[in-house]
Design a protein around this motif. Sequence first.
Motif, mmCIF file in Angstrom:
data_model
loop_
_atom_site.group_PDB
_atom_site.id
_atom_site.type_symbol
_atom_site.label_atom_id
_atom_site.label_comp_id
_atom_site.label_asym_id
_atom_site.label_seq_id
_atom_site.Cartn_x
_atom_site.Cartn_y
_atom_site.Cartn_z
ATOM 1 N N LYS A 32 28.310 39.576 41.263
ATOM 2 C CA LYS A 32 28.501 40.612 42.529
ATOM 3 C C LYS A 32 28.189 39.909 44.064
ATOM 4 C CE LYS A 32 27.829 44.125 39.607
ATOM 5 N NZ LYS A 32 26.748 45.665 39.817
ATOM 6 N N ARG A 33 27.144 38.853 44.138
ATOM 7 C CA ARG A 33 26.955 38.588 45.204
ATOM 8 C C ARG A 33 28.066 37.022 45.900
ATOM 9 N NH1 ARG A 33 21.479 38.781 42.509
ATOM 10 N NH2 ARG A 33 21.693 36.590 41.869
ATOM 11 N N LEU A 34 29.136 36.869 44.968
ATOM 12 C CA LEU A 34 30.141 35.972 45.663
ATOM 13 C C LEU A 34 30.781 36.087 46.935
ATOM 14 C CD1 LEU A 34 31.549 34.109 42.106
ATOM 15 C CD2 LEU A 34 30.085 33.420 43.549
ATOM 16 N N PRO A 35 31.235 35.175 47.554
ATOM 17 C CA PRO A 35 31.531 36.149 49.026
ATOM 18 C C PRO A 35 33.085 36.491 48.711
ATOM 19 C CG PRO A 35 30.646 34.186 49.292
ATOM 20 C CD PRO A 35 30.589 33.855 47.394
ATOM 21 N N ALA A 36 34.125 35.952 48.070
ATOM 22 C CA ALA A 36 35.292 36.626 47.618
ATOM 23 C C ALA A 36 35.359 38.441 46.438
ATOM 24 C CB ALA A 36 35.445 35.562 46.727
ATOM 25 N N VAL A 37 33.691 37.415 46.081
ATOM 26 C CA VAL A 37 34.013 39.236 45.538
ATOM 27 C C VAL A 37 33.679 40.175 46.298
ATOM 28 C CG1 VAL A 37 32.634 40.545 43.688
ATOM 29 C CG2 VAL A 37 33.142 38.585 43.705
ATOM 30 N N LYS A 38 32.131 40.532 47.831
ATOM 31 C CA LYS A 38 31.952 40.821 48.754
ATOM 32 C C LYS A 38 33.252 41.152 49.405
ATOM 33 C CE LYS A 38 27.353 39.561 48.590
ATOM 34 N NZ LYS A 38 25.998 38.953 49.472
ATOM 35 N N SER A 39 34.457 40.280 49.159
ATOM 36 C CA SER A 39 35.145 40.781 50.478
ATOM 37 C C SER A 39 36.292 41.348 50.117
ATOM 38 C CB SER A 39 35.052 39.784 50.982
ATOM 39 O OG SER A 39 35.333 38.698 50.316
ATOM 40 N N GLY A 40 36.454 41.135 48.644
ATOM 41 C CA GLY A 40 37.457 42.124 47.683
ATOM 42 C C GLY A 40 38.624 41.083 47.191
ATOM 43 N N ASN A 41 38.601 39.721 47.154
ATOM 44 C CA ASN A 41 39.456 38.995 47.502
ATOM 45 C C ASN A 41 39.482 37.574 46.356
ATOM 46 O OD1 ASN A 41 40.439 38.964 50.250
ATOM 47 N ND2 ASN A 41 38.709 38.018 51.071
ATOM 48 N N VAL A 42 39.090 39.121 45.300
ATOM 49 C CA VAL A 42 39.492 38.606 44.074
ATOM 50 C C VAL A 42 40.797 38.776 43.259
ATOM 51 C CG1 VAL A 42 37.922 38.744 41.317
ATOM 52 C CG2 VAL A 42 36.960 37.912 43.393
ATOM 53 N N TYR A 43 41.066 38.459 42.803
ATOM 54 C CA TYR A 43 42.427 38.408 41.447
ATOM 55 C C TYR A 43 42.260 38.280 40.740
ATOM 56 C CZ TYR A 43 43.135 37.378 46.894
ATOM 57 O OH TYR A 43 42.560 37.705 48.537
ATOM 58 N N GLU A 44 42.662 39.772 39.318
ATOM 59 C CA GLU A 44 43.465 39.275 37.640
ATOM 60 C C GLU A 44 44.796 38.424 37.734
ATOM 61 O OE1 GLU A 44 42.794 41.539 33.655
ATOM 62 O OE2 GLU A 44 41.389 41.951 35.811
ATOM 63 N N VAL A 45 44.435 36.976 37.253
ATOM 64 C CA VAL A 45 46.377 37.191 36.790
ATOM 65 C C VAL A 45 46.396 37.051 34.632
ATOM 66 C CG1 VAL A 45 46.450 35.945 38.605
ATOM 67 C CG2 VAL A 45 45.712 34.776 36.731
ATOM 68 N N ASP A 46 47.562 37.320 34.812
ATOM 69 C CA ASP A 46 47.797 37.511 32.961
ATOM 70 C C ASP A 46 47.750 36.041 33.057
ATOM 71 O OD1 ASP A 46 49.448 37.945 31.198
ATOM 72 O OD2 ASP A 46 50.619 36.039 31.275
ATOM 73 N N PHE A 47 46.743 36.172 31.579
ATOM 74 C CA PHE A 47 46.560 34.866 31.187
ATOM 75 C C PHE A 47 47.704 33.889 30.327
ATOM 76 C CE2 PHE A 47 44.748 32.510 26.371
ATOM 77 C CZ PHE A 47 44.035 31.734 27.385
ATOM 78 N N MET A 48 48.412 34.457 29.588
ATOM 79 C CA MET A 48 49.643 33.115 28.745
ATOM 80 C C MET A 48 50.591 32.751 30.629
ATOM 81 S SD MET A 48 49.873 32.846 26.156
ATOM 82 C CE MET A 48 49.088 33.746 24.117
ATOM 83 N N SER A 49 50.882 33.456 31.322
ATOM 84 C CA SER A 49 51.663 32.638 32.289
ATOM 85 C C SER A 49 50.882 32.023 32.955
ATOM 86 C CB SER A 49 52.215 33.520 33.239
ATOM 87 O OG SER A 49 51.078 34.859 33.875
ATOM 88 N N TRP A 50 49.882 31.969 32.972
ATOM 89 C CA TRP A 50 48.707 31.362 34.305
ATOM 90 C C TRP A 50 48.690 29.859 33.041
ATOM 91 C CZ3 TRP A 50 47.003 30.704 39.199
ATOM 92 C CH2 TRP A 50 47.646 31.198 39.617
ATOM 93 N N MET A 51 47.910 30.329 31.897
ATOM 94 C CA MET A 51 47.744 29.407 30.623
ATOM 95 C C MET A 51 49.103 28.303 30.028
ATOM 96 S SD MET A 51 44.014 28.860 31.225
ATOM 97 C CE MET A 51 44.797 29.587 33.158
#
Length: 518
Positions: free
Chosen positions: A480-499
Amino acid sequence: MSSSHAIFVVTSGKGSIVCSDRESHLEKGMIMFVPAGTSVKIEGSSWRESELQYYKLDLMVAELKEDISNALSRRNTEEQQELSQSPDSPTLLPPLMQLSFSPWSSCLEALEQILRQQITSDWIEQWEVQLRFQEWFRALLRQSASETEVPDDRARLQSSIRYIGDHYDQTITVDELAADIGLTRASYTRQFKRITGKLPLDYVNAVRLERSKQLLQLTDDRIHEIAQNVGFSSEYYFGRRFKQYAGISPGLYRRHHRQEVRVFAPYLEDFVLALGVKPVLQCSHHSWGRQHYLGLDDVPEFDVSQMDAQFNLGNVPDFIMLDKGYDRWNLDRFEQVAPTFYVEHLGEDWRSILRSTADVLGKVNRVQDVIGAYEDKAMEAKSRLSRYMRGQTVAFLRISASDITLYGDQQGYVGPVIYHDLGLTPHSRVQQWTRHERRIFIGLEQLSQLNADHLLITFDTGNSAKPGDERELLDRDEWKRLPAVKSGNVYEVDFMSWMNYGVISHGKKIEDVLRFMA
């Protein structure tokens, strides 16, 4: 008529180039320099499979002084004091020169980078393109102006290479080739490999085998007739060398180029589908599921995690393709079911995997369109992202119930696409910690130092005892303390297409990044 100095780098096929009544053979791996004010005529081979493709680089130079001029022409004449680069001025350079660059893969990689990045409005990126070109050009000059090479040797070697192209169907020995141009066997072999990247007999066999591919596709000649026509003494030896070279037998190669094939290619479906071939089965895993991004909803699944799984009677493939991970799933047990092709290239080299897949499936004519469409997509996306991101940093995490995995910026499923093709800036810790590794495991202390502006994440359910275990990290204070988390710049992506590797997978990555960041 060339208005500027030009360099032609042949990437595939065969043909010829005529400059001021001087003609030279062209084929993959050759680099030709043509001075300004020279008439140029280029012709490709009439064979479809030998379609000539090349890069053309125009050199806009203000001045070429004596030392560089000598490096290009290998002349030390008193007249070469200074050469004006105006097309209207006379040039002392010969009308056509062949240059060399080794290793060939590094040459192509540099040119592909220059091509992908040259269309940009950002002055820093334009400068980087020029720097990359200068590095490439310096290496080209250094290798082409080697002081250890006798001036006439290169021309004589080129004549020897042309001889091989014209007489590949006859008995050829290295001793005879060397003697014909007045070199020792050792000197001939060393210089031949520097020019072509191959030992002489390997080059001869490659010429023969490429010609045999054309005959297998375009004629109904029997295998033993084709073997004799291209210079092999027996059908057995030809078949063995062909399979070593192409990965499949001559008969299977011909069949794939004439009819659709029922193929099973676990975790290579991306490449097969990109070429327009729907696999007869798609792989799945009991923890990760199947590759939904491929849209193969009507294709039966084969769970590779079940080591004793067998093919159903109606889904037995005609042909099997496996990559280097086949031993993880014990898939080589199916060699007795159908002819099996093993992909030798690393996943990062997805273009070569696509080309070899196309070759064994008879879809060579589709490769360049597929690669070109991806590169156009990547260049357009990079241009858009450069306007929005402006140096903001990015990191990619794969999160499971037991591990946090940070992916590197040079290799792996992610780095070459988002940092190289799209030009995103990796966070300094990504470069510092991964050190060209595909990925590393990090702990909570390291995670706390990952203060990237943006985080891309995907969740690995492989180690989850129950649904949701892999997401427990999101409740921890370190997260929760990470800057990207605080600013709302975290993006979840599809596991299979990215791996996964592959042009479809990488295209999905580009679409996701644009959706989130542009």
